[in-house]
Design a protein around this motif. Structure first.
Motif, PDB file in Angstrom:
ATOM      1  N   PHE A 352      38.669  49.968  41.178  1.00 15.72           N
ATOM      2  CA  PHE A 352      39.677  49.203  41.908  1.00 15.72           C
ATOM      3  C   PHE A 352      39.969  47.913  41.149  1.00 15.72           C
ATOM      4  O   PHE A 352      39.043  47.170  40.795  1.00 15.72           O
ATOM      5  CB  PHE A 352      39.190  48.869  43.320  1.00 15.72           C
ATOM      6  N   PRO A 353      41.230  47.633  40.884  1.00 20.79           N
ATOM      7  CA  PRO A 353      41.564  46.416  40.144  1.00 20.79           C
ATOM      8  C   PRO A 353      41.438  45.169  41.015  1.00 20.79           C
ATOM      9  O   PRO A 353      41.074  45.253  42.197  1.00 20.79           O
ATOM     10  CB  PRO A 353      43.026  46.651  39.747  1.00 20.79           C
ATOM     11  N   MET A 354      41.752  44.038  40.433  1.00 21.55           N
ATOM     12  CA  MET A 354      41.868  42.816  41.214  1.00 21.55           C
ATOM     13  C   MET A 354      43.200  42.831  41.965  1.00 21.55           C
ATOM     14  O   MET A 354      44.076  43.660  41.716  1.00 21.55           O
ATOM     15  CB  MET A 354      41.778  41.599  40.298  1.00 21.55           C
ATOM     16  N   ALA A 355      43.359  41.908  42.871  1.00 17.84           N
ATOM     17  CA  ALA A 355      44.576  41.861  43.679  1.00 17.84           C
ATOM     18  C   ALA A 355      45.819  41.658  42.822  1.00 17.84           C
ATOM     19  O   ALA A 355      46.923  42.068  43.211  1.00 17.84           O
ATOM     20  CB  ALA A 355      44.470  40.751  44.722  1.00 17.84           C
ATOM     21  N   ASN A 356      45.658  41.057  41.639  1.00 18.90           N
ATOM     22  CA  ASN A 356      46.820  40.853  40.758  1.00 18.90           C
ATOM     23  C   ASN A 356      47.156  42.100  39.946  1.00 18.90           C
ATOM     24  O   ASN A 356      48.119  42.098  39.179  1.00 18.90           O
ATOM     25  CB  ASN A 356      46.599  39.659  39.828  1.00 18.90           C
ATOM     26  N   TYR A 358      45.236  43.600  37.599  1.00 11.65           N
ATOM     27  CA  TYR A 358      44.503  43.751  36.337  1.00 11.65           C
ATOM     28  C   TYR A 358      43.161  44.451  36.578  1.00 11.65           C
ATOM     29  O   TYR A 358      42.478  44.166  37.571  1.00 11.65           O
ATOM     30  CB  TYR A 358      44.245  42.388  35.700  1.00 11.65           C
ATOM     31  N   PRO A 359      42.760  45.357  35.683  1.00 13.04           N
ATOM     32  CA  PRO A 359      41.418  45.935  35.776  1.00 13.04           C
ATOM     33  C   PRO A 359      40.377  44.836  35.708  1.00 13.04           C
ATOM     34  O   PRO A 359      40.586  43.801  35.060  1.00 13.04           O
ATOM     35  CB  PRO A 359      41.340  46.848  34.546  1.00 13.04           C
ATOM     36  N   ILE A 360      39.234  45.035  36.351  1.00 11.28           N
ATOM     37  CA  ILE A 360      38.230  43.967  36.391  1.00 11.28           C
ATOM     38  C   ILE A 360      37.665  43.693  35.009  1.00 11.28           C
ATOM     39  O   ILE A 360      37.078  42.619  34.783  1.00 11.28           O
ATOM     40  CB  ILE A 360      37.097  44.295  37.380  1.00 11.28           C
ATOM     41  N   SER A 365      42.030  39.183  34.696  1.00 14.32           N
ATOM     42  CA  SER A 365      41.885  39.647  36.081  1.00 14.32           C
ATOM     43  C   SER A 365      41.360  38.570  37.014  1.00 14.32           C
ATOM     44  O   SER A 365      41.691  38.543  38.193  1.00 14.32           O
ATOM     45  CB  SER A 365      40.949  40.854  36.127  1.00 14.32           C
ATOM     46  N   GLY A 366      40.505  37.691  36.502  1.00 12.13           N
ATOM     47  CA  GLY A 366      39.885  36.693  37.359  1.00 12.13           C
ATOM     48  C   GLY A 366      38.672  37.223  38.107  1.00 12.13           C
ATOM     49  O   GLY A 366      38.211  36.613  39.067  1.00 12.13           O
ATOM     50  N   TYR A 367      38.137  38.330  37.662  1.00  6.70           N
ATOM     51  CA  TYR A 367      36.991  38.954  38.330  1.00  6.70           C
ATOM     52  C   TYR A 367      35.766  38.056  38.254  1.00  6.70           C
ATOM     53  O   TYR A 367      35.425  37.514  37.199  1.00  6.70           O
ATOM     54  CB  TYR A 367      36.695  40.302  37.675  1.00  6.70           C
ATOM     55  N   ASP A 368      35.071  37.894  39.387  1.00 11.76           N
ATOM     56  CA  ASP A 368      33.864  37.082  39.471  1.00 11.76           C
ATOM     57  C   ASP A 368      32.687  37.993  39.780  1.00 11.76           C
ATOM     58  O   ASP A 368      32.567  38.505  40.899  1.00 11.76           O
ATOM     59  CB  ASP A 368      34.011  36.025  40.571  1.00 11.76           C
ATOM     60  N   ALA A 369      31.823  38.218  38.806  1.00  9.57           N
ATOM     61  CA  ALA A 369      30.696  39.135  38.981  1.00  9.57           C
ATOM     62  C   ALA A 369      29.724  38.653  40.052  1.00  9.57           C
ATOM     63  O   ALA A 369      28.946  39.455  40.588  1.00  9.57           O
ATOM     64  CB  ALA A 369      29.957  39.305  37.649  1.00  9.57           C
ATOM     65  N   ARG A 376      40.109  41.412  45.481  1.00 10.17           N
ATOM     66  CA  ARG A 376      40.265  42.746  44.906  1.00 10.17           C
ATOM     67  C   ARG A 376      41.453  43.464  45.546  1.00 10.17           C
ATOM     68  O   ARG A 376      41.991  43.061  46.579  1.00 10.17           O
ATOM     69  CB  ARG A 376      38.985  43.576  45.108  1.00 10.17           C
ATOM     70  N   ASP A 377      41.842  44.545  44.931  1.00 12.47           N
ATOM     71  CA  ASP A 377      42.823  45.476  45.488  1.00 12.47           C
ATOM     72  C   ASP A 377      42.462  45.733  46.963  1.00 12.47           C
ATOM     73  O   ASP A 377      41.336  46.121  47.273  1.00 12.47           O
ATOM     74  CB  ASP A 377      42.730  46.771  44.678  1.00 12.47           C
ATOM     75  N   PRO A 378      43.385  45.514  47.908  1.00 15.16           N
ATOM     76  CA  PRO A 378      43.056  45.699  49.332  1.00 15.16           C
ATOM     77  C   PRO A 378      42.541  47.086  49.678  1.00 15.16           C
ATOM     78  O   PRO A 378      41.842  47.257  50.685  1.00 15.16           O
ATOM     79  CB  PRO A 378      44.398  45.423  50.037  1.00 15.16           C
TER      80      PRO A 378
END
Length: 605
Positions: A352-356, A358-360, A365-369, A376-378
């Protein structure tokens, strides 16, 4: 009589006897096929046996043999299969006997249907009923051949082969030692059956006015009252022209895919055209249901649905619609009195990508581990119950942490708690209470238009690139993915960056198919038709609380290996059939000899 004929007859008689409740009166020794000529109910019963054994795809089964899910029931046969126990004599996805039995019923029916007096009071009404049942029989035969081919087509000495094609009923004098037909001949036969069905069935069932009765029946003296009995509102739910268009799209995409393209049966351009034709029945891209991604818990739609009314915009072919708590009994977390059976994997969560959009894995993407489920994608939290997520009518927060000493925690209790750190939410209604039990209506979906949109996107991109259009459609693969994102609330920044890149669009479309169709038993077959890696281990997450900081720590874990060999892209023919018939050749790689203590597993999904 030859042994093979005795074996075949015993199977047919057993199958008929097991389904004798479908017939009125019951099949007895003094009845033969001619009874159907004057007994329409008996005739319908013959065909209905093929309806009853259609695969039930409304519960995740094959998903648990993929990188999407595992079961917390360690004896689950799909998990066992995925860990290396798949063989010609132990095959949970074996379709051989069930599909051929269904085809035998349908052949018997089609050979005799024209002699049935469906309604002695009216020649025109009798003809209408006959067309309806014959049309459904052709469509069902095509479908059963497709399910058979999907499970058992494969390469023999490097050449893609299909299955034996049976177009006439068989008896004790038949020669069952038949070779496999070419893959192309099988696809052609499936499409031919769909074509015959389309000639006999309406585009959509529904009552009509006098002026709308087809000329064919008017010439016989038929009127709208008769037409409405044979093809009206009360027939909704049976196969119609819309569904046949969707079947064609499914089969065409399958045949054009990398694992089957060498069969020469279909091109991606043809597959895109078939999908476009199917989608036109739903209004094209403008007809995409804004709630289609969560149809299973669209309570407003489900409650107002009437069986003699039109299907929801998302649903091309509905499945079982019933009041039940079974999905929740099986899959609610144990603190809500469920069995927690289907456990989504970390592999799927990461898809599942981020809400924007972009893949994590993308730096943009702005992904925060350290906060992996936020922004994230709703669809992630809609489909998967993550740690701290809510479930049930009281929106209970579920703690799946490994250091949570309660039954919802990771591996807390064998056969009940999650093995991956996640529970299933998709396909479940969140307003079901299991104690005390409150049954709610559940809406099954055999074919959703979302599947066909994704089929069009995949085929169109492969045939002409991200912005190519086929089959008279006014939209492209890019347009389809953008629309799917928009309805789910996913941004399109990444999509815009790849809208002219066919290879990256392919990856995105395949991932969208994984997400939108997760837990609907597509991925097991998709990975194979794409000829992709199928041995990726199923992973999970062990979450604990840091004693010093109080923050959650996330450690990824391997939950279950996947022991699929390369040749397992194609499923095996049953060992029992290879043993009986020397004209049948096994698919490359699969053993043609098994140990004496092996037993044939003929179970279906």
């Amino acid at each position: 009589m030859k042994l093979k004929n005795i074996l075949f007859l015993s199977v047919v008689v057993t199958a008929l006897t097991a389904c004798e409740d479908m017939f009125d009166p019951a099949i007895e020794n003094n009845h033969d096929i001619t009874q159907m000529y004057t007994d329409p109910q008996f005739a319908r019963g013959i065909m209905d046996n093929a309806n009853l054994v259609l695969p039930y795809d409304e519960y995740p089964t094959t998903e648990m043999a993929t990188d999407n899910a595992v079961s917390n029931e360690l004896s689950n046969r799909y998990s066992t299969m995925a860990k290396g126990a798949w063989s010609p004599s132990n095959n949970p996805v074996n379709e051989w006997d069930t599909r051929y039995h269904a085809i035998q019923y349908l052949n018997l029916f089609l050979e005799n249907a024209d002699q049935v007096v469906w309604d002695p009071s009216s020649e025109s009404l009798s003809a209408m009923h006959g067309d309806n049942y014959k049309g459904n029989a052709y469509a069902l035969r095509g479908l059963h051949f497709f399910y058979l081919l999907r499970a058992h087509a494969g390469k023999v000495d490097g050449v893609l082969m299909g299955v034996p094609i049976h177009l006439s009923s068989e008896d004790g004098s038949s020669d069952f030692n038949q070779p496999r037909a070419s893959f192309k001949d099988c696809i052609d036969q499936i499409m031919s059956d769909f074509d015959e069905a389309s000639k006999l069935l309406p585009r959509e069932y529904g009552d009509v006015e006098e002026d709308d009765v087809p000329a064919k029946y008017k010439q016989m003296g038929g009127n709208n009252s008769e037409y409405n009995r044979a093809f009206g509102n009360l027939q909704r739910g049976k196969i119609d022209g819309r569904m046949i268009d969707a079947f064609r799209a499914q089969v065409a995409l399958f045949a054009a895919s990398p694992a089957y393209a060498s069969g020469g049966a279909m091109t991606y351009e043809q597959a895109a055209q078939y999908a476009a034709t199917s989608l036109a029945n739903a209004g094209g891209l403008d007809g995409m249901d804004p709630e289609g991604w969560r149809w299973y818990c669209d309570t407003k739609m489900i409650q107002k649905f009437k069986f003699d009314g039109p299907d929801p915009a998302e649903i091309c072919w509905r499945g079982v619609v019933q009041n039940t708590t079974t999905p929740e009994d099986d899959n609610y977390p144990p603190s809500l009195y469920g069995k927690g059976r289907v456990n989504p994997t970390q592999n799927l969560v990461d898809a599942f990508p981020m809400a924007n959009g972009y893949p994590i894995s993308d730096p943009k993407s702005g992904y925060d581990a350290n906060n992996p489920y936020e922004n994230r994608d709703p669809r992630l939290k809609e489909y998967i119950l993550v740690n701290g997520g809510e479930q049930g009518p009281k929106k209970a927060k579920i703690n799946t942490q490994a250091d949570n000493e309660s039954v919802d925690g990771l591996n807390y209790e064998d056969g009940l708690s999650t093995r991956t750190g996640f529970y299933l939410k998709k396909l479940l209604r969140p307003d079901v209470n299991l104690k005390p039990k409150t049954e709610k209506r559940h809406f099954g979906a055999r074919i959703r238009y979302t599947e066909i949109f994704l089929a069009y996107a995949e085929a169109a991109n492969e045939a002409g690139g991200p912005q190519a259009k086929f089959g008279g459609a006014s939209y492209s693969a890019y347009d389809v993915i953008k629309a799917l994102h928009n309805r789910a609330g996913v941004g399109n920044e990444y999509l815009e960056s790849i809208k002219n890149d066919k290879d990256k669009m392919r990856e995105l479309i395949r991932n969208e198919r994984r997400l939108e169709l997760c837990f609907e038993n597509h991925r097991f077959w998709d990975l194979r038709r794409w000829n992709l890696k199928i041995d990726e281990a199923a992973k999970g997450v062990s979450i604990t609380t840091d004693a010093e900081t109080g923050n959650a720590k996330y450690q990824f874990i391997t939950v279950e290996p996947r022991d699929f060999k390369d040749y397992m892209i194609y499923g095996p023919l049953p060992y029992s059939e290879i043993l009986k018939y020397d004209a049948l050749r096994q698919n490359d790689g699969w053993p043609t000899v098994v140990h004496e203590d092996a037993t044939e597993n003929v179970g279906e999904e």
